[in-house]
Scaffold this motif. Structure first.
Motif, PDB file in Angstrom:
ATOM      1  N   THR A   1       0.811  -1.220   0.000  1.00 34.83           N
ATOM      2  CA  THR A   1       0.000   0.000   0.000  1.00 34.83           C
ATOM      3  C   THR A   1       0.846   1.272   0.000  1.00 34.83           C
ATOM      4  N   GLY A   2       2.160   1.147   0.127  1.00 33.22           N
ATOM      5  CA  GLY A   2       3.025   2.326   0.148  1.00 33.22           C
ATOM      6  C   GLY A   2       2.939   3.113  -1.145  1.00 33.22           C
ATOM      7  N   GLN A   3       2.917   4.443  -1.040  1.00 25.75           N
ATOM      8  CA  GLN A   3       2.761   5.288  -2.221  1.00 25.75           C
ATOM      9  C   GLN A   3       4.068   5.946  -2.675  1.00 25.75           C
ATOM     10  N   VAL A   4       5.166   5.731  -1.952  1.00 24.56           N
ATOM     11  CA  VAL A   4       6.462   6.295  -2.343  1.00 24.56           C
ATOM     12  C   VAL A   4       7.231   5.211  -3.082  1.00 24.56           C
ATOM     13  N   GLN A   5       7.631   5.488  -4.319  1.00 24.23           N
ATOM     14  CA  GLN A   5       8.373   4.499  -5.107  1.00 24.23           C
ATOM     15  C   GLN A   5       9.868   4.574  -4.785  1.00 24.23           C
ATOM     16  N   ASN A   6      10.450   5.762  -4.896  1.00 25.32           N
ATOM     17  CA  ASN A   6      11.864   5.979  -4.580  1.00 25.32           C
ATOM     18  C   ASN A   6      11.927   7.033  -3.480  1.00 25.32           C
ATOM     19  N   PRO A   7      12.421   6.682  -2.289  1.00 23.36           N
ATOM     20  CA  PRO A   7      12.415   7.634  -1.186  1.00 23.36           C
ATOM     21  C   PRO A   7      13.423   8.761  -1.317  1.00 23.36           C
ATOM     22  N   GLY A   8      14.414   8.623  -2.183  1.00 23.35           N
ATOM     23  CA  GLY A   8      15.448   9.649  -2.293  1.00 23.35           C
ATOM     24  C   GLY A   8      16.437   9.560  -1.139  1.00 23.35           C
ATOM     25  N   TYR A   9      17.184  10.641  -0.922  1.00 26.13           N
ATOM     26  CA  TYR A   9      18.188  10.703   0.141  1.00 26.13           C
ATOM     27  C   TYR A   9      17.572  11.323   1.389  1.00 26.13           C
ATOM     28  N   LEU A  10      17.696  10.653   2.524  1.00 24.86           N
ATOM     29  CA  LEU A  10      17.288  11.236   3.801  1.00 24.86           C
ATOM     30  C   LEU A  10      18.355  12.233   4.205  1.00 24.86           C
ATOM     31  N   TYR A  11      18.023  13.519   4.141  1.00 27.18           N
ATOM     32  CA  TYR A  11      18.996  14.574   4.438  1.00 27.18           C
ATOM     33  C   TYR A  11      19.124  14.807   5.940  1.00 27.18           C
TER      34      TYR A  11
END
Length: 177
Positions: free
Chosen positions: A143-153
């Motif tokens: 059910t997650g809607q984020v495909q690529n989370p990117g970099y956690l800054y």
């Protein structure tokens, strides 16, 4: 409350931006309710420099404004005890503004938040700036809607804050270079 922690992934994002890589800077803020290590509502565990995600992401939103800031004792924006004014003048301080509206992410006990950048994408067909239920995985989180989370800054763990129907949450990432 301690300041947020710039993660290793955040430092890599900064280095890539300084090298001129064609990736986005800070674009998203995620909020989460933590995990089993959040046992004391008033004393959350310390974030870890090697974290690349929130411990339990519940909602993520794209920024609605990015602007230069300057310190000013009369400024209306207050972050970590420092007052700022927005300015069109180029300064060494940038504000990235995020807003979760009253109807978004209601009922979440917010214990953590993080700022993300660099190629953040949502699942196919998702059109809104708000994404719920964290990072998509076909088996563990369908059910997650984020495909690529990117970099956690930057990452911050905070004492419990429960978002209710009459509460709008505004978060501002302030970056000084």
């Amino acid at each position: 409350m301690p300041l947020g922690l710039i993660t290793r992934a955040g430092r890599i994002l900064t280095a890539r931006l300084l090298l001129g890589d064609p990736i986005d800077g800070l674009t998203h803020c995620a909020i989460g309710d933590g995990d089993a290590t959040f046992t004391d509502p008033l004393n959350p565990p310390a974030p870890e420099i090697d974290q690349t995600s929130l411990r339990h992401e519940r909602a993520r939103k794209r920024y609605y404004k990015r602007t230069f800031l300057k310190e000013d004792p009369e400024g209306v924006l207050r972050v970590n005890g420092i007052r700022y004014l927005e300015t069109t003048e180029q300064t060494q301080t940038i504000g990235v503004f995020f807003r979760f509206e009253e109807h978004e992410a209601n009922g979440i006990t917010i214990r953590e938040y993080g700022f993300f950048g660099g190629a953040v994408t949502y699942a196919d067909g998702h059109q809104d700036a708000l994404a719920l239920d964290g990072v998509h995985h076909p088996d563990t989180n369908p059910t997650g809607q984020v495909q690529n989370p990117g970099y956690l800054y930057e990452l911050k763990h905070i004492p419990d804050f429960t978002k209710t129907s009459d509460t709008r949450v505004e978060l501002v990432g302030v970056i000084k270079v």
